[in-house]
Design a protein around this motif. Structure first.
Motif, short mmCIF file in Angstrom:
data_model
loop_
_atom_site.label_atom_id
_atom_site.label_comp_id
_atom_site.label_asym_id
_atom_site.label_seq_id
_atom_site.Cartn_x
_atom_site.Cartn_y
_atom_site.Cartn_z
N CYS A 1 7.60 -21.81 -13.45
CA CYS A 1 7.74 -20.35 -13.34
C CYS A 1 6.58 -19.78 -12.52
O CYS A 1 5.50 -20.36 -12.48
CB CYS A 1 7.74 -19.72 -14.73
N PRO A 2 6.81 -18.63 -11.88
CA PRO A 2 5.73 -18.00 -11.11
C PRO A 2 4.56 -17.64 -12.02
O PRO A 2 4.76 -17.44 -13.22
CB PRO A 2 6.37 -16.72 -10.56
N PRO A 3 3.36 -17.53 -11.46
CA PRO A 3 2.18 -17.20 -12.27
C PRO A 3 2.41 -15.89 -13.03
O PRO A 3 2.98 -14.95 -12.48
CB PRO A 3 1.06 -17.05 -11.25
N GLY A 4 1.99 -15.86 -14.29
CA GLY A 4 2.12 -14.64 -15.09
C GLY A 4 3.50 -14.42 -15.69
O GLY A 4 3.74 -13.40 -16.32
N ARG A 5 4.42 -15.38 -15.45
CA ARG A 5 5.77 -15.22 -16.01
C ARG A 5 6.15 -16.51 -16.74
O ARG A 5 6.99 -17.28 -16.26
CB ARG A 5 6.78 -14.91 -14.91
N THR A 6 5.53 -16.74 -17.88
CA THR A 6 5.74 -17.99 -18.63
C THR A 6 7.20 -18.16 -19.03
O THR A 6 7.88 -17.18 -19.31
CB THR A 6 4.91 -17.96 -19.94
N LEU A 7 7.60 -19.42 -19.10
CA LEU A 7 8.94 -19.75 -19.57
C LEU A 7 9.04 -19.41 -21.05
O LEU A 7 8.19 -19.84 -21.84
CB LEU A 7 9.17 -21.25 -19.35
N ARG A 8 10.04 -18.61 -21.43
CA ARG A 8 10.19 -18.31 -22.86
C ARG A 8 11.65 -18.05 -23.19
O ARG A 8 12.48 -17.80 -22.32
CB ARG A 8 9.31 -17.14 -23.26
N ARG A 9 11.94 -18.13 -24.50
CA ARG A 9 13.32 -17.96 -24.94
C ARG A 9 13.61 -16.49 -25.18
O ARG A 9 12.84 -15.79 -25.84
CB ARG A 9 13.51 -18.76 -26.24
N VAL A 10 14.74 -16.03 -24.62
CA VAL A 10 15.17 -14.64 -24.82
C VAL A 10 16.44 -14.67 -25.66
O VAL A 10 17.42 -15.32 -25.29
CB VAL A 10 15.45 -13.95 -23.46
N GLY A 11 16.45 -14.00 -26.81
CA GLY A 11 17.61 -14.00 -27.72
C GLY A 11 17.51 -15.16 -28.70
O GLY A 11 16.84 -16.16 -28.43
N GLN A 12 18.17 -14.98 -29.83
CA GLN A 12 18.06 -15.96 -30.92
C GLN A 12 19.23 -16.96 -30.88
O GLN A 12 20.27 -16.66 -30.31
CB GLN A 12 18.11 -15.23 -32.28
N GLY A 13 19.04 -18.09 -31.55
CA GLY A 13 20.13 -19.04 -31.82
C GLY A 13 20.81 -19.56 -30.57
O GLY A 13 20.19 -19.69 -29.52
N ASP A 14 22.13 -19.80 -30.67
CA ASP A 14 22.91 -20.41 -29.59
C ASP A 14 22.94 -19.51 -28.36
O ASP A 14 23.05 -19.99 -27.23
CB ASP A 14 24.34 -20.69 -30.08
N GLY A 15 22.87 -18.20 -28.59
CA GLY A 15 22.91 -17.27 -27.46
C GLY A 15 21.58 -17.13 -26.76
O GLY A 15 21.49 -16.53 -25.69
N GLY A 16 20.51 -17.69 -27.33
CA GLY A 16 19.18 -17.60 -26.73
C GLY A 16 19.11 -18.44 -25.46
O GLY A 16 19.71 -19.50 -25.37
N LYS A 17 18.39 -17.93 -24.45
CA LYS A 17 18.28 -18.65 -23.17
C LYS A 17 16.82 -18.70 -22.74
O LYS A 17 16.07 -17.75 -22.95
CB LYS A 17 19.07 -17.92 -22.07
N TRP A 18 16.44 -19.82 -22.10
CA TRP A 18 15.08 -19.97 -21.55
C TRP A 18 15.02 -19.29 -20.19
O TRP A 18 15.85 -19.56 -19.33
CB TRP A 18 14.72 -21.44 -21.41
N LEU A 19 14.02 -18.42 -20.01
CA LEU A 19 13.86 -17.71 -18.73
C LEU A 19 12.38 -17.59 -18.39
O LEU A 19 11.54 -17.54 -19.29
CB LEU A 19 14.42 -16.28 -18.85
N CYS A 20 12.07 -17.50 -17.08
CA CYS A 20 10.73 -17.08 -16.69
C CYS A 20 10.64 -15.62 -17.15
O CYS A 20 11.55 -14.83 -16.85
CB CYS A 20 10.56 -17.14 -15.17
N ASP A 21 9.58 -15.31 -17.87
CA ASP A 21 9.44 -14.01 -18.56
C ASP A 21 10.04 -12.84 -17.75
O ASP A 21 9.55 -12.52 -16.67
CB ASP A 21 7.96 -13.74 -18.83
N PRO A 22 11.12 -12.22 -18.28
CA PRO A 22 11.75 -11.12 -17.54
C PRO A 22 11.14 -9.75 -17.87
O PRO A 22 11.60 -8.75 -17.33
CB PRO A 22 13.20 -11.19 -18.01
N SER A 23 10.13 -9.69 -18.75
CA SER A 23 9.67 -8.38 -19.24
C SER A 23 8.89 -7.60 -18.17
O SER A 23 8.61 -6.42 -18.36
CB SER A 23 8.83 -8.54 -20.50
N THR A 24 8.58 -8.25 -17.04
CA THR A 24 7.87 -7.53 -15.98
C THR A 24 8.84 -6.83 -15.02
O THR A 24 8.41 -6.21 -14.05
CB THR A 24 7.01 -8.51 -15.15
#
Ligand SMILES: *[C@@H]1O[C@H](CO)[C@@H](O)[C@H](O)[C@H]1NC(C)=O
Ligand SMILES: *[C@@H]1O[C@H](CO)[C@@H](O)[C@H](O)[C@H]1NC(C)=O
Length: 327
Positions: free
Chosen positions: A112-135
């Motif tokens: 992932c680009p600097p400052g955008r850590t890979l993290r899970r968005v959403g819980q359970g089966d619907g949760g997906k790993w993304l480079c931090d979209p909160s920015t």
């Protein structure tokens, strides 16, 4: 009367001089024609640059990370053919290794680009790993294809970003979670399917209809329909997403490939997709600039794996500009 030695010498000398002059003239002509050739080359390069040609460019977040991401993608592309062969040989010459082993060749190779850590968005089966979209900044639209009435991803991404969220699925009645959320009872597939059935649309028709400018994330979980969807994409497809969270299926599972019409049968008459088929699929995405940033086996389905891809390379939106960064 025989010429004297001096006369012979003078004759030879003038002959040599004439040859040298001829040689110099030829050289001049050669220099001129070389110059003309070089000028023509430049002219054609300038001509090419101003024509609408596909051109690979570095992402906006160039710098050190961008250069490495670009290099990793380039290396992946140029080695995947050989590595597919080696992988098949390592599986006892079988193109059909069992269960999740069939995905083992497709390991993440982009971080992932600097400052955008890979993290899970959403819980359970619907949760997906993304480079931090909160920015992310509005206006932006996140697209979710295939929901099965499971909206945990939508809830998570609505909470984490200021983006609008568009869910499309023709198999359920749908639900609207907030004023930033839209639900369309449509399935996305090939252009042929869209022509045949008004329940189907293509990715391009969907983003045009929804007047979407930028798509930072596409979540797609559509039981092998991902093949006809991505098969429609080309370098100039409008609003290609920055990140893709996709569940990839190598088998038909419980849901047959039942897109209307015989044009697109991704298993090509076979029971399931082989390692080579999957290589071609990921190569197609790599050719559009996407590199794998995460893989997660789906433990509820041994023919399924979650993948996250990030677009690190693209063509300029306007082919006339030589150096414009990715969207
Ligand atoms: C590999 O293939 C050979 C020949 O087809 C077969 O005899 C052998 O059992 C296979 N081994 C494995 C581990 O599948
Ligand atoms: C490129 O690949 C190397 C491993 O080969 C990895 O350590 C690095 O994080 C990758 N860089 C990017 C920007 O993807």
């Amino acid at each position: 009367m025989a010429p004297t030695r001096d006369e012979k010498c003078t004759h030879m000398f003038s002959q040599r001089n004439a040859t040298r002059q001829r040689f110099q003239r030829t050289n001049h002509i050669r220099t001129i024609s070389n110059t003309i050739y070089i000028l023509l080359m430049y002219a054609s390069l300038i001509g090419l640059a101003s024509a609408d040609v596909p051109l690979r460019v570095l992402p906006r977040q160039a710098g050190e990370w961008g250069n490495w991401a670009y290099r990793n993608l380039s290396t992946w592309r140029s080695t995947i053919f050989g590595r597919t062969q080696q992988f098949i040989v390592s599986k006892n010459n079988s193109e059909y290794p069992p269960a999740w082993e069939r995905f083992d060749l497709f390991q993440p190779f982009i971080s992932c680009p600097p400052g955008r850590t890979l993290r899970r968005v959403g819980q359970g089966d619907g949760g997906k790993w993304l480079c931090d979209p909160s920015t992310l900044n509005a206006p932006c639209t996140i697209i979710s294809l295939g929901s099965g009435m499971e909206f945990t991803f939508e809830r998570g991404i609505l909470a984490d970003t200021p983006c609008k969220v568009l869910t499309a699925d023709c198999t359920v009645t749908g639900s609207i979670l907030s004023e930033r959320h839209t639900f369309l009872p449509l399935c996305v597939g090939s252009a042929a399917a869209a022509q045949r059935s008004n329940q189907f649309t293509t990715y391009e028709a969907l983003v045009t209809r929804a007047q979407v400018e930028a798509v930072p994330v596409l979540k797609i979980d559509v039981e092998a329909f991902e093949y006809p969807v991505f098969a429609e994409w080309h370098e100039h497809t409008a609003a290609l997403p920055e990140q893709i969270a996709v569940e990839v299926h190598w088998g038909e599972g419980d849901t047959p490939f039942n897109e209307p019409g015989p044009e697109f049968k991704p298993q090509w008459g076979r029971g399931s997709l082989s390692v080579s088929d999957l290589s071609l699929f990921f190569f197609h995405l790599a050719n559009l600039g996407y590199g794998i940033i995460n893989q997660e086996r789906n433990l509820n389905c041994d023919q399924c794996s979650e993948f996250t891809l990030l677009r690190v390379e693209s063509v300029p939106r306007n082919g006339r500009t030589l150096r414009r960064f990715a969207p």
